[in-house]
Design a protein around this motif. Structure first.
Motif, PDB file in Angstrom:
ATOM      1  N   GLN A 254     -41.249  58.140 -46.815  1.00 47.59           N
ATOM      2  CA  GLN A 254     -40.787  59.480 -47.194  1.00 47.59           C
ATOM      3  C   GLN A 254     -39.600  59.909 -46.336  1.00 47.59           C
ATOM      4  OE1 GLN A 254     -42.036  61.269 -49.781  1.00 47.59           O
ATOM      5  NE2 GLN A 254     -40.312  62.668 -49.453  1.00 47.59           N
ATOM      6  N   ALA A 255     -39.745  59.552 -45.071  1.00 49.19           N
ATOM      7  CA  ALA A 255     -38.642  59.896 -44.154  1.00 49.19           C
ATOM      8  C   ALA A 255     -37.375  59.160 -44.550  1.00 49.19           C
ATOM      9  CB  ALA A 255     -39.041  59.572 -42.718  1.00 49.19           C
ATOM     10  N   LEU A 256     -37.529  57.890 -44.902  1.00 47.00           N
ATOM     11  CA  LEU A 256     -36.382  57.097 -45.306  1.00 47.00           C
ATOM     12  C   LEU A 256     -35.769  57.674 -46.587  1.00 47.00           C
ATOM     13  CD1 LEU A 256     -37.677  53.467 -44.606  1.00 47.00           C
ATOM     14  CD2 LEU A 256     -35.941  54.733 -43.320  1.00 47.00           C
ATOM     15  N   GLN A 257     -36.639  58.067 -47.488  1.00 45.92           N
ATOM     16  CA  GLN A 257     -36.148  58.643 -48.724  1.00 45.92           C
ATOM     17  C   GLN A 257     -35.383  59.956 -48.444  1.00 45.92           C
ATOM     18  OE1 GLN A 257     -39.576  59.051 -51.266  1.00 45.92           O
ATOM     19  NE2 GLN A 257     -39.562  56.860 -51.852  1.00 45.92           N
ATOM     20  N   ASN A 258     -35.951  60.731 -47.549  1.00 49.50           N
ATOM     21  CA  ASN A 258     -35.295  61.993 -47.191  1.00 49.50           C
ATOM     22  C   ASN A 258     -33.928  61.729 -46.571  1.00 49.50           C
ATOM     23  OD1 ASN A 258     -37.423  63.500 -48.182  1.00 49.50           O
ATOM     24  ND2 ASN A 258     -38.446  63.600 -46.198  1.00 49.50           N
ATOM     25  N   ASP A 259     -33.875  60.773 -45.690  1.00 53.73           N
ATOM     26  CA  ASP A 259     -32.619  60.426 -45.029  1.00 53.73           C
ATOM     27  C   ASP A 259     -31.625  59.940 -46.052  1.00 53.73           C
ATOM     28  OD1 ASP A 259     -33.654  61.167 -42.590  1.00 53.73           O
ATOM     29  OD2 ASP A 259     -34.256  59.106 -42.008  1.00 53.73           O
ATOM     30  N   GLU A 260     -32.122  59.094 -46.974  1.00 59.21           N
ATOM     31  CA  GLU A 260     -31.222  58.539 -47.988  1.00 59.21           C
ATOM     32  C   GLU A 260     -30.676  59.663 -48.866  1.00 59.21           C
ATOM     33  OE1 GLU A 260     -31.203  55.117 -51.504  1.00 59.21           O
ATOM     34  OE2 GLU A 260     -33.032  55.554 -50.357  1.00 59.21           O
ATOM     35  N   GLU A 261     -31.509  60.621 -49.197  1.00 57.23           N
ATOM     36  CA  GLU A 261     -31.039  61.749 -50.015  1.00 57.23           C
ATOM     37  C   GLU A 261     -29.987  62.566 -49.254  1.00 57.23           C
ATOM     38  OE1 GLU A 261     -34.533  63.915 -51.053  1.00 57.23           O
ATOM     39  OE2 GLU A 261     -35.195  62.453 -52.587  1.00 57.23           O
ATOM     40  N   LYS A 262     -30.242  62.744 -47.981  1.00 63.92           N
ATOM     41  CA  LYS A 262     -29.270  63.470 -47.168  1.00 63.92           C
ATOM     42  C   LYS A 262     -27.954  62.722 -47.098  1.00 63.92           C
ATOM     43  CE  LYS A 262     -32.589  65.926 -44.245  1.00 63.92           C
ATOM     44  NZ  LYS A 262     -33.092  66.099 -42.889  1.00 63.92           N
ATOM     45  N   ILE A 263     -28.074  61.420 -46.947  1.00 62.70           N
ATOM     46  CA  ILE A 263     -26.853  60.606 -46.860  1.00 62.70           C
ATOM     47  C   ILE A 263     -26.101  60.675 -48.178  1.00 62.70           C
ATOM     48  CG2 ILE A 263     -25.995  58.250 -46.632  1.00 62.70           C
ATOM     49  CD1 ILE A 263     -28.312  57.787 -44.650  1.00 62.70           C
ATOM     50  N   GLN A 264     -26.853  60.525 -49.249  1.00 65.71           N
ATOM     51  CA  GLN A 264     -26.220  60.574 -50.555  1.00 65.71           C
ATOM     52  C   GLN A 264     -25.563  61.945 -50.781  1.00 65.71           C
ATOM     53  OE1 GLN A 264     -29.178  59.536 -53.453  1.00 65.71           O
ATOM     54  NE2 GLN A 264     -29.102  57.297 -52.910  1.00 65.71           N
ATOM     55  N   GLU A 265     -26.275  62.996 -50.314  1.00 63.32           N
ATOM     56  CA  GLU A 265     -25.704  64.330 -50.473  1.00 63.32           C
ATOM     57  C   GLU A 265     -24.412  64.451 -49.661  1.00 63.32           C
ATOM     58  OE1 GLU A 265     -27.016  69.030 -50.032  1.00 63.32           O
ATOM     59  OE2 GLU A 265     -28.446  67.399 -49.560  1.00 63.32           O
ATOM     60  N   LYS A 266     -24.450  63.912 -48.494  1.00 67.29           N
ATOM     61  CA  LYS A 266     -23.241  63.927 -47.652  1.00 67.29           C
ATOM     62  C   LYS A 266     -22.127  63.124 -48.310  1.00 67.29           C
ATOM     63  CE  LYS A 266     -25.458  64.616 -43.172  1.00 67.29           C
ATOM     64  NZ  LYS A 266     -25.704  64.022 -41.842  1.00 67.29           N
ATOM     65  N   VAL A 267     -22.546  61.962 -48.867  1.00 72.88           N
ATOM     66  CA  VAL A 267     -21.526  61.127 -49.530  1.00 72.88           C
ATOM     67  C   VAL A 267     -20.919  61.888 -50.694  1.00 72.88           C
ATOM     68  CG1 VAL A 267     -21.158  59.018 -50.866  1.00 72.88           C
ATOM     69  CG2 VAL A 267     -22.550  58.952 -48.795  1.00 72.88           C
ATOM     70  N   LYS A 268     -21.791  62.515 -51.449  1.00 74.93           N
ATOM     71  CA  LYS A 268     -21.278  63.282 -52.588  1.00 74.93           C
ATOM     72  C   LYS A 268     -20.339  64.407 -52.128  1.00 74.93           C
ATOM     73  CE  LYS A 268     -25.147  62.460 -55.727  1.00 74.93           C
ATOM     74  NZ  LYS A 268     -26.243  63.063 -56.463  1.00 74.93           N
ATOM     75  N   LYS A 269     -20.746  65.082 -51.091  1.00 82.38           N
ATOM     76  CA  LYS A 269     -19.894  66.157 -50.570  1.00 82.38           C
ATOM     77  C   LYS A 269     -18.553  65.611 -50.085  1.00 82.38           C
ATOM     78  CE  LYS A 269     -23.501  69.426 -49.192  1.00 82.38           C
ATOM     79  NZ  LYS A 269     -24.106  70.134 -48.069  1.00 82.38           N
ATOM     80  N   ALA A 270     -18.637  64.441 -49.495  1.00 81.49           N
ATOM     81  CA  ALA A 270     -17.411  63.822 -48.985  1.00 81.49           C
ATOM     82  C   ALA A 270     -16.521  63.397 -50.141  1.00 81.49           C
ATOM     83  CB  ALA A 270     -17.762  62.637 -48.108  1.00 81.49           C
ATOM     84  N   GLN A 271     -17.109  62.874 -51.148  1.00 81.01           N
ATOM     85  CA  GLN A 271     -16.335  62.439 -52.307  1.00 81.01           C
ATOM     86  C   GLN A 271     -15.748  63.648 -53.019  1.00 81.01           C
ATOM     87  OE1 GLN A 271     -19.124  60.178 -54.617  1.00 81.01           O
ATOM     88  NE2 GLN A 271     -18.799  58.257 -53.396  1.00 81.01           N
ATOM     89  N   ALA A 272     -16.511  64.714 -53.111  1.00 80.98           N
ATOM     90  CA  ALA A 272     -16.005  65.895 -53.769  1.00 80.98           C
ATOM     91  C   ALA A 272     -14.839  66.487 -52.982  1.00 80.98           C
ATOM     92  CB  ALA A 272     -17.119  66.937 -53.928  1.00 80.98           C
ATOM     93  N   ALA A 273     -14.962  66.472 -51.706  1.00 81.57           N
ATOM     94  CA  ALA A 273     -13.904  66.987 -50.850  1.00 81.57           C
ATOM     95  C   ALA A 273     -12.669  66.128 -50.977  1.00 81.57           C
ATOM     96  CB  ALA A 273     -14.377  67.062 -49.399  1.00 81.57           C
TER      97      ALA A 273
END
Length: 284
Positions: A254-273
Protein backbone atom coordinates in the motif's frame (compact mmCIF):
# COMPACT_ATOMS: atom_id res chain seq x y z
CA UNK A 1 37.85 -118.69 78.42
CA UNK A 2 35.15 -121.31 78.56
CA UNK A 3 37.78 -124.04 78.31
CA UNK A 4 39.08 -123.00 81.75
CA UNK A 5 35.86 -124.13 83.44
CA UNK A 6 36.31 -126.89 85.97
CA UNK A 7 34.23 -129.96 85.08
CA UNK A 8 33.65 -133.07 87.11
CA UNK A 9 33.83 -136.51 85.52
CA UNK A 10 33.00 -139.76 87.14
CA UNK A 11 33.99 -143.23 85.97
CA UNK A 12 32.91 -146.61 87.29
CA UNK A 13 35.90 -148.79 88.19
CA UNK A 14 35.96 -152.43 89.01
CA UNK A 15 36.21 -151.46 92.67
CA UNK A 16 32.51 -150.56 92.60
CA UNK A 17 31.50 -153.93 91.16
CA UNK A 18 30.09 -156.31 93.70
CA UNK A 19 30.85 -159.96 93.51
CA UNK A 20 28.06 -162.42 92.84
CA UNK A 21 26.35 -160.41 90.08
CA UNK A 22 24.59 -162.29 87.37
CA UNK A 23 25.73 -162.68 83.74
CA UNK A 24 23.37 -159.83 82.84
CA UNK A 25 25.27 -157.55 85.22
CA UNK A 26 28.51 -158.60 83.55
CA UNK A 27 27.10 -157.39 80.18
CA UNK A 28 26.05 -154.08 81.74
CA UNK A 29 29.53 -153.51 83.16
CA UNK A 30 30.95 -154.37 79.75
CA UNK A 31 29.01 -151.46 78.22
CA UNK A 32 30.15 -149.15 81.00
CA UNK A 33 33.80 -150.16 80.58
CA UNK A 34 33.47 -149.70 76.83
CA UNK A 35 31.98 -146.25 77.32
CA UNK A 36 34.69 -145.27 79.81
CA UNK A 37 37.42 -146.39 77.41
CA UNK A 38 35.99 -144.38 74.52
CA UNK A 39 35.52 -141.36 76.77
CA UNK A 40 39.12 -141.53 78.05
CA UNK A 41 40.48 -141.87 74.51
CA UNK A 42 38.59 -138.79 73.34
CA UNK A 43 39.60 -136.88 76.47
CA UNK A 44 43.28 -137.75 76.01
CA UNK A 45 43.39 -136.27 72.47
CA UNK A 46 43.77 -132.55 73.24
CA UNK A 47 44.34 -131.59 69.58
CA UNK A 48 40.66 -131.88 68.67
CA UNK A 49 37.18 -132.39 70.08
CA UNK A 50 36.55 -136.02 69.19
CA UNK A 51 32.76 -135.91 69.16
CA UNK A 52 32.59 -139.25 67.37
CA UNK A 53 34.23 -141.07 70.29
CA UNK A 54 32.08 -139.18 72.81
CA UNK A 55 29.01 -140.18 70.81
CA UNK A 56 30.07 -143.86 70.91
CA UNK A 57 30.62 -143.54 74.66
CA UNK A 58 27.11 -142.07 75.00
CA UNK A 59 25.63 -145.04 73.14
CA UNK A 60 27.50 -147.49 75.40
CA UNK A 61 26.33 -145.71 78.57
CA UNK A 62 22.72 -145.68 77.37
CA UNK A 63 22.82 -149.44 76.71
CA UNK A 64 24.00 -149.99 80.27
CA UNK A 65 21.40 -147.57 81.71
CA UNK A 66 18.62 -149.42 79.87
CA UNK A 67 19.29 -152.29 82.25
CA UNK A 68 19.85 -150.12 85.35
CA UNK A 69 18.18 -146.70 84.81
CA UNK A 70 18.52 -145.69 88.47
CA UNK A 71 22.30 -146.02 88.57
CA UNK A 72 23.31 -142.41 89.26
CA UNK A 73 26.99 -142.97 88.53
CA UNK A 74 26.29 -144.32 85.06
CA UNK A 75 23.87 -141.44 84.45
CA UNK A 76 26.61 -139.07 85.59
CA UNK A 77 28.95 -140.51 82.94
CA UNK A 78 26.19 -140.16 80.34
CA UNK A 79 25.83 -136.48 81.26
CA UNK A 80 29.58 -136.03 80.80
CA UNK A 81 29.46 -137.58 77.32
CA UNK A 82 26.54 -135.36 76.33
CA UNK A 83 28.36 -132.27 77.60
CA UNK A 84 31.47 -133.10 75.59
CA UNK A 85 29.34 -133.32 72.46
CA UNK A 86 28.02 -129.81 73.23
CA UNK A 87 24.52 -131.20 73.86
CA UNK A 88 24.29 -128.80 76.78
CA UNK A 89 20.54 -128.87 77.22
CA UNK A 90 20.47 -132.71 77.40
CA UNK A 91 23.45 -132.71 79.76
CA UNK A 92 21.70 -130.17 81.99
CA UNK A 93 18.58 -132.32 82.15
CA UNK A 94 20.63 -135.42 83.03
CA UNK A 95 22.52 -133.69 85.87
CA UNK A 96 19.31 -132.15 87.23
CA UNK A 97 17.77 -135.63 87.45
CA UNK A 98 20.87 -136.83 89.35
CA UNK A 99 20.74 -133.86 91.76
CA UNK A 100 17.08 -134.54 92.57
CA UNK A 101 17.54 -138.26 93.15
CA UNK A 102 20.88 -138.22 94.97
CA UNK A 103 20.98 -138.16 98.77
CA UNK A 104 24.75 -137.75 98.96
CA UNK A 105 25.76 -134.08 99.39
CA UNK A 106 29.11 -134.49 97.62
CA UNK A 107 27.39 -136.14 94.68
CA UNK A 108 24.66 -133.45 94.62
CA UNK A 109 27.38 -130.76 94.69
CA UNK A 110 29.11 -132.30 91.65
CA UNK A 111 25.78 -132.54 89.81
CA UNK A 112 24.94 -128.88 90.50
CA UNK A 113 28.45 -127.88 89.48
CA UNK A 114 27.95 -129.51 86.05
CA UNK A 115 24.44 -128.06 85.80
CA UNK A 116 26.06 -124.64 86.21
CA UNK A 117 28.54 -125.45 83.43
CA UNK A 118 25.77 -126.60 81.08
CA UNK A 119 23.75 -123.45 81.74
CA UNK A 120 26.80 -121.24 81.33
CA UNK A 121 27.53 -122.73 77.90
CA UNK A 122 23.94 -121.85 76.95
CA UNK A 123 24.68 -118.22 78.02
CA UNK A 124 22.17 -118.49 80.88
CA UNK A 125 24.32 -116.58 83.35
CA UNK A 126 21.80 -116.00 86.13
CA UNK A 127 20.73 -119.67 86.19
CA UNK A 128 24.35 -120.87 86.12
CA UNK A 129 25.25 -118.61 89.06
CA UNK A 130 22.39 -120.07 91.10
CA UNK A 131 23.52 -123.63 90.22
CA UNK A 132 27.09 -122.92 91.42
CA UNK A 133 25.69 -121.43 94.63
CA UNK A 134 23.63 -124.58 95.16
CA UNK A 135 26.75 -126.68 94.64
CA UNK A 136 28.53 -124.66 97.35
CA UNK A 137 25.56 -125.06 99.71
CA UNK A 138 26.06 -128.81 99.47
CA UNK A 139 29.85 -128.58 99.59
CA UNK A 140 31.16 -125.20 100.86
CA UNK A 141 34.77 -126.36 100.45
CA UNK A 142 34.40 -126.97 96.70
CA UNK A 143 37.08 -124.69 95.19
CA UNK A 144 36.14 -125.56 91.60
CA UNK A 145 32.57 -124.35 92.14
CA UNK A 146 33.89 -121.14 93.74
CA UNK A 147 36.14 -120.56 90.74
CA UNK A 148 33.33 -121.14 88.22
CA UNK A 149 30.94 -118.99 90.27
CA UNK A 150 33.37 -116.04 90.17
CA UNK A 151 33.91 -116.65 86.49
CA UNK A 152 30.14 -116.56 85.78
CA UNK A 153 29.67 -113.46 87.95
CA UNK A 154 32.48 -111.70 86.09
CA UNK A 155 30.84 -112.56 82.75
CA UNK A 156 27.55 -111.16 84.01
CA UNK A 157 29.28 -107.97 85.12
CA UNK A 158 30.85 -107.62 81.67
CA UNK A 159 27.51 -108.31 80.03
CA UNK A 160 25.81 -105.67 82.18
CA UNK A 161 28.54 -103.16 81.31
CA UNK A 162 28.16 -103.96 77.63
CA UNK A 163 24.41 -103.55 77.91
CA UNK A 164 24.91 -100.27 79.74
CA UNK A 165 27.27 -99.04 77.01
CA UNK A 166 24.84 -100.22 74.37
CA UNK A 167 21.96 -98.38 76.06
CA UNK A 168 24.15 -95.30 76.32
CA UNK A 169 25.00 -95.52 72.65
CA UNK A 170 21.34 -95.95 71.81
CA UNK A 171 20.49 -92.89 73.90
CA UNK A 172 23.24 -90.96 72.14
CA UNK A 173 21.94 -92.15 68.79
CA UNK A 174 18.44 -91.10 69.82
CA UNK A 175 19.79 -87.69 70.84
CA UNK A 176 21.61 -87.43 67.53
CA UNK A 177 18.48 -88.43 65.67
CA UNK A 178 16.55 -85.88 67.72
CA UNK A 179 19.12 -83.23 66.87
CA UNK A 180 18.93 -84.25 63.23
CA UNK A 181 15.14 -83.90 63.35
CA UNK A 182 15.47 -80.53 65.05
CA UNK A 183 18.02 -79.42 62.47
CA UNK A 184 15.76 -80.67 59.71
CA UNK A 185 12.81 -78.80 61.23
CA UNK A 186 14.97 -75.69 61.51
CA UNK A 187 16.10 -76.09 57.92
CA UNK A 188 12.51 -76.55 56.80
CA UNK A 189 11.52 -73.51 58.84
CA UNK A 190 14.35 -71.48 57.36
CA UNK A 191 13.41 -72.73 53.95
CA UNK A 192 9.81 -71.66 54.50
CA UNK A 193 10.94 -68.31 55.85
CA UNK A 194 13.24 -67.81 52.90
CA UNK A 195 10.45 -68.84 50.63
CA UNK A 196 8.09 -66.34 52.28
CA UNK A 197 10.75 -63.67 52.23
CA UNK A 198 11.49 -64.33 48.59
CA UNK A 199 7.78 -64.30 47.89
CA UNK A 200 7.39 -60.97 49.71
CA UNK A 201 10.48 -59.60 48.02
CA UNK A 202 9.22 -60.70 44.65
CA UNK A 203 5.84 -59.14 45.40
CA UNK A 204 7.50 -55.93 46.53
CA UNK A 205 9.67 -55.98 43.44
CA UNK A 206 6.65 -56.57 41.26
CA UNK A 207 4.79 -53.75 42.98
CA UNK A 208 7.82 -51.56 42.60
CA UNK A 209 8.15 -52.45 38.95
CA UNK A 210 4.46 -51.85 38.49
CA UNK A 211 4.72 -48.45 40.16
CA UNK A 212 7.76 -47.65 38.08
CA UNK A 213 5.92 -48.65 34.92
CA UNK A 214 3.00 -46.47 35.93
CA UNK A 215 5.34 -43.59 36.68
CA UNK A 216 7.04 -44.10 33.33
CA UNK A 217 3.66 -44.15 31.62
CA UNK A 218 2.58 -41.02 33.47
CA UNK A 219 5.82 -39.32 32.61
CA UNK A 220 5.53 -40.35 28.99
CA UNK A 221 1.97 -39.05 28.92
CA UNK A 222 3.05 -35.82 30.52
CA UNK A 223 5.95 -35.50 28.11
CA UNK A 224 3.61 -36.20 25.21
CA UNK A 225 1.18 -33.57 26.47
CA UNK A 226 3.98 -31.07 26.87
CA UNK A 227 5.24 -31.91 23.42
CA UNK A 228 1.78 -31.46 21.96
CA UNK A 229 1.43 -28.21 23.83
CA UNK A 230 4.77 -27.02 22.49
CA UNK A 231 3.76 -28.06 19.01
CA UNK A 232 0.49 -26.11 19.35
CA UNK A 233 2.34 -23.08 20.62
CA UNK A 234 4.81 -23.34 17.75
CA UNK A 235 1.98 -23.63 15.29
CA UNK A 236 0.25 -20.61 16.82
CA UNK A 237 3.47 -18.64 16.71
CA UNK A 238 4.03 -19.66 13.11
CA UNK A 239 0.46 -18.70 12.23
CA UNK A 240 0.86 -15.39 14.04
CA UNK A 241 4.15 -14.73 12.33
CA UNK A 242 2.61 -15.60 9.00
CA UNK A 243 -0.30 -13.24 9.74
CA UNK A 244 2.01 -10.41 10.74
CA UNK A 245 4.14 -10.93 7.69
CA UNK A 246 1.09 -10.76 5.44
CA UNK A 247 -0.12 -7.57 7.07
CA UNK A 248 3.32 -6.03 6.73
CA UNK A 249 3.44 -7.05 3.12
CA UNK A 250 0.05 -5.47 2.50
CA UNK A 251 1.08 -2.25 4.28
CA UNK A 252 4.33 -2.20 2.33
CA UNK A 253 2.48 -2.77 -0.88
CA UNK A 254 0.00 0.00 0.00
CA UNK A 255 2.84 2.29 0.85
CA UNK A 256 4.49 1.54 -2.47
CA UNK A 257 1.25 2.19 -4.27
CA UNK A 258 0.84 5.47 -2.42
CA UNK A 259 4.37 6.50 -3.30
CA UNK A 260 3.86 5.52 -6.91
CA UNK A 261 0.68 7.59 -7.07
CA UNK A 262 2.50 10.54 -5.59
CA UNK A 263 5.30 10.12 -8.06
CA UNK A 264 2.91 9.84 -10.93
CA UNK A 265 1.08 12.92 -9.68
CA UNK A 266 4.35 14.78 -9.51
CA UNK A 267 5.26 13.54 -12.97
CA UNK A 268 1.95 14.71 -14.29
CA UNK A 269 2.37 18.08 -12.65
CA UNK A 270 5.83 18.33 -14.09
CA UNK A 271 4.64 17.43 -17.54
CA UNK A 272 1.79 19.88 -17.32
CA UNK A 273 4.15 22.61 -16.25
CA UNK A 274 6.51 21.78 -19.05
CA UNK A 275 3.71 21.78 -21.62
CA UNK A 276 2.50 25.18 -20.45
CA UNK A 277 5.98 26.52 -20.73
CA UNK A 278 6.19 25.35 -24.33
CA UNK A 279 2.98 27.07 -25.18
CA UNK A 280 4.21 30.29 -23.77
CA UNK A 281 7.36 30.14 -25.78
CA UNK A 282 5.36 29.80 -29.01
CA UNK A 283 3.29 32.84 -28.25
CA UNK A 284 6.42 34.78 -28.12
Amino acid sequence: MMKNLKFYTLFISLAFILFGLTAQAQNERKFVRQGNKLYEQALADTTKQDTASYNKAEIAYRRAIEKRPDDLKWNFNLGDALYKQQKFDQAQSTFEDIAQKSTDKAEKARAYHNIGNSLLMQKKLDESIEAYKEALRNNPADLDSKYNLLYAMNLKKQQEQQQKNQDKNQDQNKDQDKNKDQNKDQQDQNKDQNKDQNKDQNKDQQDQNKNQDQQNKDQQKKDQQNQNKDQQQNQQQQQQQQKISKENAERLLQALQNDEEKIQEKVKKAQAAKAQQRQTDKDW
